[in-house]
Scaffold this active site. Structure first.
Site, PDB file in Angstrom:
ATOM      1  N   HIS A  74      11.348  11.460  11.242  1.00  0.00           N
ATOM      2  CA  HIS A  74      10.761  10.286  11.898  1.00  0.00           C
ATOM      3  C   HIS A  74       9.246  10.280  11.909  1.00  0.00           C
ATOM      4  O   HIS A  74       8.633   9.297  12.312  1.00  0.00           O
ATOM      5  CB  HIS A  74      11.246  10.185  13.352  1.00  0.00           C
ATOM      6  CG  HIS A  74      10.591  11.179  14.258  1.00  0.00           C
ATOM      7  ND1 HIS A  74      11.023  12.462  14.403  1.00  0.00           N
ATOM      8  CD2 HIS A  74       9.497  11.079  15.062  1.00  0.00           C
ATOM      9  CE1 HIS A  74      10.256  13.111  15.265  1.00  0.00           C
ATOM     10  NE2 HIS A  74       9.317  12.303  15.672  1.00  0.00           N
TER      11      HIS A  74
HETATM   12  C1  UD1 Z   1       6.952   8.521  18.910  1.00  0.00           C
HETATM   13  C2  UD1 Z   1       5.761   9.455  19.024  1.00  0.00           C
HETATM   14  C3  UD1 Z   1       6.044  10.751  18.287  1.00  0.00           C
HETATM   15  C4  UD1 Z   1       7.347  11.351  18.724  1.00  0.00           C
HETATM   16  C5  UD1 Z   1       8.472  10.336  18.648  1.00  0.00           C
HETATM   17  C6  UD1 Z   1       9.729  10.907  19.244  1.00  0.00           C
HETATM   18  C7  UD1 Z   1       3.572   8.352  19.193  1.00  0.00           C
HETATM   19  C8  UD1 Z   1       2.339   7.958  18.473  1.00  0.00           C
HETATM   20  N1  UD1 Z   1       4.574   8.863  18.451  1.00  0.00           N
HETATM   21  O1  UD1 Z   1       7.097   8.199  17.548  1.00  0.00           O
HETATM   22  O2  UD1 Z   1       5.001  11.664  18.522  1.00  0.00           O
HETATM   23  O3  UD1 Z   1       7.635  12.452  17.900  1.00  0.00           O
HETATM   24  O4  UD1 Z   1       8.120   9.165  19.398  1.00  0.00           O
HETATM   25  O5  UD1 Z   1      10.866  10.277  18.779  1.00  0.00           O
HETATM   26  O6  UD1 Z   1       3.640   8.225  20.388  1.00  0.00           O
HETATM   27  N2  UD1 Z   1      11.757   1.858  17.541  1.00  0.00           N
HETATM   28  C9  UD1 Z   1      12.900   1.155  17.817  1.00  0.00           C
HETATM   29  N3  UD1 Z   1      13.505   1.397  19.014  1.00  0.00           N
HETATM   30  C10 UD1 Z   1      13.025   2.264  19.939  1.00  0.00           C
HETATM   31  C11 UD1 Z   1      11.860   2.963  19.644  1.00  0.00           C
HETATM   32  C12 UD1 Z   1      11.222   2.743  18.445  1.00  0.00           C
HETATM   33  O7  UD1 Z   1      13.369   0.364  17.016  1.00  0.00           O
HETATM   34  O8  UD1 Z   1      13.658   2.427  20.997  1.00  0.00           O
HETATM   35  C13 UD1 Z   1      11.118   1.655  16.217  1.00  0.00           C
HETATM   36  C14 UD1 Z   1      10.180   0.451  16.184  1.00  0.00           C
HETATM   37  O9  UD1 Z   1      10.261  -0.095  14.900  1.00  0.00           O
HETATM   38  C15 UD1 Z   1       8.818   1.113  16.364  1.00  0.00           C
HETATM   39  C16 UD1 Z   1       9.008   2.428  15.651  1.00  0.00           C
HETATM   40  O10 UD1 Z   1      10.343   2.809  15.899  1.00  0.00           O
HETATM   41  O11 UD1 Z   1       7.773   0.347  15.836  1.00  0.00           O
HETATM   42  C17 UD1 Z   1       8.070   3.515  16.091  1.00  0.00           C
HETATM   43  O12 UD1 Z   1       8.192   3.739  17.497  1.00  0.00           O
HETATM   44  P1  UD1 Z   1       6.977   4.443  18.289  1.00  0.00           P
HETATM   45  O13 UD1 Z   1       7.401   4.736  19.679  1.00  0.00           O
HETATM   46  O14 UD1 Z   1       5.713   3.711  18.091  1.00  0.00           O
HETATM   47  O15 UD1 Z   1       6.782   5.807  17.522  1.00  0.00           O
HETATM   48  P2  UD1 Z   1       7.848   6.887  17.102  1.00  0.00           P
HETATM   49  O16 UD1 Z   1       7.890   6.948  15.631  1.00  0.00           O
HETATM   50  O17 UD1 Z   1       9.107   6.692  17.840  1.00  0.00           O
HETATM   51  N1  UDP Z   2      17.346  14.381  19.647  1.00  0.00           N
HETATM   52  C1  UDP Z   2      18.498  13.776  20.100  1.00  0.00           C
HETATM   53  N2  UDP Z   2      19.175  12.961  19.242  1.00  0.00           N
HETATM   54  C2  UDP Z   2      18.763  12.742  17.970  1.00  0.00           C
HETATM   55  C3  UDP Z   2      17.591  13.377  17.517  1.00  0.00           C
HETATM   56  C4  UDP Z   2      16.901  14.183  18.390  1.00  0.00           C
HETATM   57  O1  UDP Z   2      18.905  13.974  21.241  1.00  0.00           O
HETATM   58  O2  UDP Z   2      19.431  11.998  17.244  1.00  0.00           O
HETATM   59  C5  UDP Z   2      16.613  15.251  20.570  1.00  0.00           C
HETATM   60  C6  UDP Z   2      16.430  16.652  20.063  1.00  0.00           C
HETATM   61  O3  UDP Z   2      17.560  17.440  20.373  1.00  0.00           O
HETATM   62  C7  UDP Z   2      15.171  17.078  20.787  1.00  0.00           C
HETATM   63  C8  UDP Z   2      14.369  15.805  20.886  1.00  0.00           C
HETATM   64  O4  UDP Z   2      15.309  14.734  20.709  1.00  0.00           O
HETATM   65  O5  UDP Z   2      15.469  17.522  22.095  1.00  0.00           O
HETATM   66  C9  UDP Z   2      13.329  15.732  19.814  1.00  0.00           C
HETATM   67  O6  UDP Z   2      12.789  14.448  19.794  1.00  0.00           O
HETATM   68  P1  UDP Z   2      12.147  13.817  18.511  1.00  0.00           P
HETATM   69  O7  UDP Z   2      12.580  14.530  17.299  1.00  0.00           O
HETATM   70  O8  UDP Z   2      12.412  12.351  18.592  1.00  0.00           O
HETATM   71  O9  UDP Z   2      10.574  13.982  18.783  1.00  0.00           O
HETATM   72  P2  UDP Z   2       9.548  15.204  18.629  1.00  0.00           P
HETATM   73  O10 UDP Z   2      10.119  16.408  19.247  1.00  0.00           O
HETATM   74  O11 UDP Z   2       9.253  15.361  17.182  1.00  0.00           O
HETATM   75  O12 UDP Z   2       8.341  14.700  19.331  1.00  0.00           O
END
Ligand code: UD1
Ligand code: UDP
Length: 387
Positions: A227
């Site tokens: 992601h």
């Molecule tokens: C964010 C964090 C990242 C973290 C990740 C955990 C920032 C800059 N990034 O990244 O550090 O590792 O969360 O998962 O804060 N979207 C949906 N539904 C949701 C959430 C997101 O469709 O419930 C999609 C949307 O298209 C959105 C994109 O995901 O634009 C990115 O979401 P965003 O929260 O901006 O960043 P993440 O990639 O989730």
């Molecule tokens: N996780 C989850 N379901 C998923 C993918 C990840 O519950 O399908 C959990 C995972 O076990 C961990 C956390 O989400 O506890 C990690 O989050 P993510 O990878 O979104 O973000 P990051 O740690 O890179 O910020």
């Protein structure tokens, strides 16, 4: 549990910790923060002297990215749900900042507690610091030294405005020292995700149903997640991962719970269709399902920070599809291999070589009592004294 009877100076007023409840305003917004906060919130709820006010920014909002974790991990309903949602960094972070500021002014907490490195983290930390409310940052000091990552900017800025930096590892503590953050601004408490792994690992139940639903055997599949912006937003990197997974998928079972960001990026190409045909593609999983899969997989392949650590907690080797990692001790000890996702053949080779490997016996993430230590620290005078 808590250090009691100690005086705290808060905005110039000396108060006794026990004279009135300690009010902690916790800001969360993204999936990993729900999991990290769950262990601290559970403990806080058991303490009469602690009043936790939970703020959900709404950064993540799909049921399987947000509410499912609140239900599964029994996290209390947020006291304030900001519903900010997705958007460009400035708009998203700015909207959070404005809303959190209003809540801090209204709630007057003793501490604002933030987790990790997302836009919700920096918004919470900055809003509090500007209002002179003490900020505690959990998972402080992590560094990739790659300022192209939004997370790296969030980490550095959050650490520098925090009153108390709560670190997970020796490396994180040393990183802060190198930036001049030390003394009573830093407390190494261990890693809250290790607490979570220990607490929840015996609550996963029988893995048979989950594995048979996916059509895989224990130890007979690779678990993958992807992601990170540097992978999803770079068409060449994303295409390399798709090609590598497609190539491996003909001989190996790959389970890929797909982050919505990655789904959206893949939908713009033929990538989604190709992965649907070659790997076991699923919607984001619940935490208990996820840790079950991490434990039962032969290998974890990920660009997630949390999933790298959890692979280690559950004794499974990991390949990290990035140029670097913050969790360097896992690479040094052999549990984690960095494979930059530039070239499909190199990704496939890196993954195949990592199957069956193991690492040294190390214990870098504390004793599983990070949450207790965090609450102790917030209840004591130590961090709350404003400089
Ligand atoms: C964010 C964090 C990242 C973290 C990740 C955990 C920032 C800059 N990034 O990244 O550090 O590792 O969360 O998962 O804060 N979207 C949906 N539904 C949701 C959430 C997101 O469709 O419930 C999609 C949307 O298209 C959105 C994109 O995901 O634009 C990115 O979401 P965003 O929260 O901006 O960043 P993440 O990639 O989730
Ligand atoms: N996780 C989850 N379901 C998923 C993918 C990840 O519950 O399908 C959990 C995972 O076990 C961990 C956390 O989400 O506890 C990690 O989050 P993510 O990878 O979104 O973000 P990051 O740690 O890179 O910020």
């Amino acid at each position: 549990m808590f250090v009691t009877g100690a005086g705290r100076r808060y905005n110039g007023v000396i108060r006794s910790v026990m004279a009135e409840p300690l009010t902690i305003l916790t800001v969360v917004g993204a999936r990993p923060q729900f999991i990290k906060a769950a262990v601290v919130s559970r403990l806080a709820a058991q303490e009469d002297g602690v009043n936790e006010i939970l703020v959900h920014t709404g950064q993540h909002y799909d049921a399987n990215m947000s509410s499912s974790f609140f239900e599964e991990l029994s996290i209390p309903e947020p006291d304030h749900h900001l519903g900010i949602g997705s958007g460009p960094h400035g708009a998203q972070t700015g909207a959070m900042l404005e809303a959190i500021e209003g809540i801090i002014v209204k709630e007057k907490p003793d501490w604002v507690l933030v987790y990790g490195d997302t836009n919700s983290t920096i918004a919470g930390a900055l809003a509090a610091a500007k209002l002179h409310v003490p900020v505690a940052h959990v998972e402080a000091g992590m560094r990739s030294f790659n300022r192209l990552m939004p997370e790296e900017l969030n980490r550095v800025l959050s650490d520098h405005v925090s009153t108390l930096n709560l670190t997970s590892t020796d490396t994180a503590t040393a990183n802060l020292k190198a930036e001049g953050i030390e003394g009573n601004r830093v407390l190494q408490v261990g890693d809250v995700m290790y607490d979570a792994a220990r607490f929840y690992s015996d609550k996963t139940g029988d893995p048979c149903e989950l594995l048979s639903g996916l059509g895989v055997e224990p130890g007979g599949f690779i678990l993958a997640t992807l992601h990170r912006a540097e992978n999803t937003d770079d068409p060449s990197r994303l295409a390399s991962v798709v090609e590598a997974f497609e190539g491996l998928g003909s001989e190996h079972s790959i389970v890929l719970p797909l982050h919505p960001r990655t789904r959206a990026a893949l939908e713009k190409t033929d990538g989604l269709e190709r992965l649907e045909a070659s790997v076991i593609l699923r919607e984001p999983m619940g935490y208990l399902e996820m840790i079950t899969l991490e434990r039962e997989a032969v290998l974890v392949v990920t660009d997630s920070g949390g999933v790298q650590k959890e692979a280690f907690f559950h004794g499974t080797p990991c390949v990290t599809l990035r140029d670097e990692t913050e969790w360097v001790e896992l690479v040094e000890s052999g549990w984690n291999t960095i494979v930059p996702p530039n070239d499909p053949a190199a990704i496939m080779q890196g993954i195949l070589e990592a199957v069956g490997t193991t690492g040294d016996s190390i214990k870098p993430y504390g004793s599983g009592d990070a949450a207790v230590r965090i609450l102790d620290a917030l209840a004591s005078t130590r961090g709350g004294v404003l400089a």
